[in-house]
Write a protein that holds these residues in place. Structure first.
Motif, short mmCIF file in Angstrom:
data_model
loop_
_atom_site.label_atom_id
_atom_site.label_comp_id
_atom_site.label_asym_id
_atom_site.label_seq_id
_atom_site.Cartn_x
_atom_site.Cartn_y
_atom_site.Cartn_z
N GLU A 56 -4.51 -12.24 4.34
CA GLU A 56 -4.18 -10.81 4.20
C GLU A 56 -4.16 -10.35 2.74
N ASN A 57 -4.11 -11.30 1.79
CA ASN A 57 -3.89 -10.93 0.39
C ASN A 57 -4.95 -11.46 -0.56
N GLY A 58 -6.19 -11.49 -0.12
CA GLY A 58 -7.29 -11.73 -1.06
C GLY A 58 -7.67 -13.16 -1.32
N GLY A 59 -7.30 -14.10 -0.43
CA GLY A 59 -7.76 -15.48 -0.57
C GLY A 59 -7.24 -16.17 -1.82
N GLY A 60 -8.18 -16.68 -2.63
CA GLY A 60 -7.84 -17.49 -3.80
C GLY A 60 -6.93 -16.80 -4.79
N ALA A 61 -7.00 -15.48 -4.88
CA ALA A 61 -6.14 -14.73 -5.81
C ALA A 61 -4.67 -14.94 -5.44
N PHE A 62 -4.37 -14.88 -4.14
CA PHE A 62 -3.01 -15.08 -3.67
C PHE A 62 -2.55 -16.51 -3.96
N VAL A 63 -3.43 -17.49 -3.73
CA VAL A 63 -3.10 -18.91 -3.97
C VAL A 63 -2.72 -19.11 -5.44
N PHE A 64 -3.50 -18.53 -6.34
CA PHE A 64 -3.25 -18.65 -7.79
C PHE A 64 -1.86 -18.08 -8.14
N VAL A 65 -1.57 -16.87 -7.67
CA VAL A 65 -0.28 -16.22 -7.99
C VAL A 65 0.87 -17.02 -7.37
N TYR A 66 0.66 -17.53 -6.16
CA TYR A 66 1.69 -18.30 -5.46
C TYR A 66 2.10 -19.53 -6.27
N LEU A 78 -10.23 -21.09 -2.53
CA LEU A 78 -9.88 -21.69 -3.81
C LEU A 78 -10.47 -21.01 -5.04
N LYS A 79 -11.41 -20.07 -4.84
CA LYS A 79 -11.98 -19.38 -6.01
C LYS A 79 -11.34 -18.00 -6.12
N PRO A 80 -10.40 -17.83 -7.06
CA PRO A 80 -9.67 -16.55 -7.12
C PRO A 80 -10.53 -15.40 -7.64
N ASP A 81 -10.42 -14.27 -6.95
CA ASP A 81 -11.02 -13.02 -7.44
C ASP A 81 -9.86 -12.23 -8.06
N PHE A 82 -9.76 -12.31 -9.40
CA PHE A 82 -8.58 -11.75 -10.09
C PHE A 82 -8.46 -10.24 -9.93
N THR A 83 -9.53 -9.57 -9.51
CA THR A 83 -9.46 -8.12 -9.31
C THR A 83 -8.59 -7.78 -8.09
N LYS A 84 -8.34 -8.78 -7.24
CA LYS A 84 -7.54 -8.54 -6.03
C LYS A 84 -6.04 -8.70 -6.28
N ILE A 85 -5.68 -9.10 -7.49
CA ILE A 85 -4.25 -9.27 -7.80
C ILE A 85 -3.64 -7.92 -8.13
N ASN A 86 -2.65 -7.52 -7.34
CA ASN A 86 -1.92 -6.27 -7.59
C ASN A 86 -0.44 -6.53 -7.32
N ALA A 87 0.38 -5.48 -7.43
CA ALA A 87 1.83 -5.64 -7.26
C ALA A 87 2.18 -6.20 -5.89
N ALA A 88 1.48 -5.70 -4.85
CA ALA A 88 1.78 -6.14 -3.48
C ALA A 88 1.50 -7.63 -3.32
N VAL A 89 0.37 -8.10 -3.89
CA VAL A 89 0.01 -9.53 -3.79
C VAL A 89 1.05 -10.38 -4.52
N ILE A 90 1.47 -9.95 -5.71
CA ILE A 90 2.47 -10.69 -6.49
C ILE A 90 3.79 -10.79 -5.72
N LEU A 91 4.21 -9.68 -5.12
CA LEU A 91 5.47 -9.66 -4.38
C LEU A 91 5.40 -10.53 -3.13
N GLN A 92 4.25 -10.49 -2.43
CA GLN A 92 4.08 -11.34 -1.25
C GLN A 92 4.12 -12.81 -1.65
N ALA A 93 3.44 -13.14 -2.76
CA ALA A 93 3.40 -14.53 -3.23
C ALA A 93 4.79 -15.01 -3.65
#
Length: 461
Positions: A42-52, A200-215
């Motif tokens: 739900e939160n952009g694949g690899g981008a979420f994994v990186f922030v998590y 596993l390949k993060p798309d950093f453009t998908k990182i936003n406040a909602a993704v950070i908070l979910q992670a």
């Protein structure tokens, strides 16, 4: 170490390995294998994994040190830990919340665990079952929930060393063997590369406040901070135990299971169901994965193994959820372990019924709703999950970091961490104290403000 007079009932870990396995088991649960993959989807694949991973290292791990240190310093359950270290009634509310969170979450979490028990049989016998039909059939779900709760009760009745430690030493290696086997099968499927890249390949453009908070939220839930579990387990630790090293192992095992959970799901999903949206939500594991297993050679056996894995992960968590209120009754009420375990276990069975019934449309518990600072909570299960499994956990994390960071002399807790860990000094010691006093509280306050809608739509949290 200050322990209750009822030492025999209370118990102590037989070894550091036993503590690590039990604590890692409490951290490793459905949150890693059921919740983590669908949040990644739900939160952009690899981008979420990186922030998590960043959230685990910078926020969840310092909080884990904090809770285990508080538990060992006091030798008590969450309520007794704060009282024993000089906390007043206000601070003791954090301990009360811990006991309540563990009891209430145990009741509805066991419903999901009951689903896994049912799916073990439907996969092995190879009976296709519609997920929505299954969860809306109380004659299946309620008995399966009760069976799962009984399994948890029987382990906790065995005590700390004889029950929890022995079970964890067996269950955790089994969990790792199964998860590595299924992940290995998944990544070797033809067409799995697309899923591995998505994951596993993060798309950093998908990182936003909602993704950070979910992670950030997932890091709290996955690492079992804010539940009182780690305070309780820490209270059974001898002074010579190395909390820093043990916590590193707990965090490493917990994060490894979450990452392997994604490797089980996404390569297989992309290889066998191309075009299927990975953002399938909470039904991803129960609805989508059986279809993935059906498309594999010997898929019913792999599917059966997968749901055994889910059940084991759930069991290693519910053992600790039940132990927290049981430890409170043993410490503060001087009840026997047997009486405490049966009372809490049977009460959780009774409370699990509304959560199970809330999956049925038209049912009173399904239509039950609540507006919480703009969060539209629907169904008894959904309300319990948000209030106790989400919001209360984050409030507890805040209260505990403020308690040790400001309500107490934080250097005392740094000294506690240094016992058995001579390397915990200098920049590591100062860094931990800075994070507990400043970084963790500020980040958690921002998360709470977002959840109540200060920064916009609270549903984004």
């Amino acid at each position: 170490m200050a322990v209750s007079a009822n030492t025999e009932e209370r118990g102590q870990w037989g070894s550091s390995l036993g503590f690590i396995m039990a604590a890692a088991g409490s951290a490793v649960g459905l949150g890693n294998i059921w919740r983590f993959p669908y949040l990644v989807g739900e939160n952009g694949g690899g981008a979420f994994v990186f922030v998590y991973i960043i959230c685990v290292l910078l926020i969840a791990l310092p909080l884990l040190f904090n809770e285990i240190a508080l538990g060992r310093r006091s030798g008590k359950n969450p309520i007794g830990a704060i009282r024993e270290t000089g906390g007043n009634k206000f601070w003791q509310l954090a301990g009360v919340l811990c006991v309540l969170v563990c009891f209430f979450v145990f009741s509805y979490y066991s419903v999901i665990a009951g689903w896994t028990v049912g799916y073990i049989f439907t996969e092995i016998i190879n009976i296709p079952i519609d997920f929505e039909v299954f969860v809306e059939t109380p004659m299946y779900v309620i008995p399966l929930t009760f069976i799962f709760i009984m399994m948890t009760i029987l382990i906790v009745l065995g005590g700390v060393s004889g029950g929890i430690e022995k079970a964890s030493k067996f269950l955790m290696p089994v969990l790792f063997i199964i998860i590595i086997f299924i992940a290995g099968r998944s990544v070797t499927l033809e067409g799995a590369e697309a899923g591995i890249e998505y994951y596993l390949k993060p798309d950093f453009t998908k990182i936003n406040a909602a993704v950070i908070l979910q992670a950030l939220g997932q890091a709290f839930f996955s690492m079992s901070v804010g539940w009182g579990l780690m305070i309780t387990f820490g209270s059974y630790l001898p002074k010579k135990a190395n909390i820093i090293q043990s916590s590193g192992w707990i965090a490493g095992m917990d994060t490894s299971v979450a990452l392997l959970g994604g490797l089980m799901v996404f390569p297989a999903l992309f290889a066998l169901l191309p075009g299927k949206d990975p953002a399938a939500g909470p039904a991803l594991v129960f609805d989508v994965l059986p279809k993935v297993f059906d498309a594999m050679p010997g898929g019913n056996i792999i599917g059966g193994l997968f749901f055994i894995l889910l059940m084991v992960a759930a069991l290693t968590s519910t053992i600790s959820m039940l132990e927290v209120p049981v430890a409170y009754l043993i410490d503060d009420r001087k009840w026997s372990r047997k009486k405490s375990t049966w009372l809490v276990g049977i009460s959780a069975m009774a409370l699990s019924v509304p959560s199970a019934l809330s999956q049925i449309p038209g049912n009173f518990f399904h239509s039950f709703h609540l507006n919480f600072f703009g969060n539209k909570l629907e169904g008894f299960f959904g309300i319990m999950d948000f209030v106790f499994g989400t919001f209360a956990v984050i409030v507890i994390c805040l209260m505990l970091s403020l308690y040790t960071g400001w309500g107490q002399k934080i250097s005392d807790y740094a000294d506690e961490l240094a016992l058995g860990a001579p390397g915990f000094k200098g920049v590591f010691r100062s860094g931990w104290m800075f994070f507990i006093k400043w970084v963790c509280p500020i980040v958690i306050i921002l998360l709470i403000l977002n959840m109540v809608g200060i920064f916009g739509d609270p549903q984004a949290a």
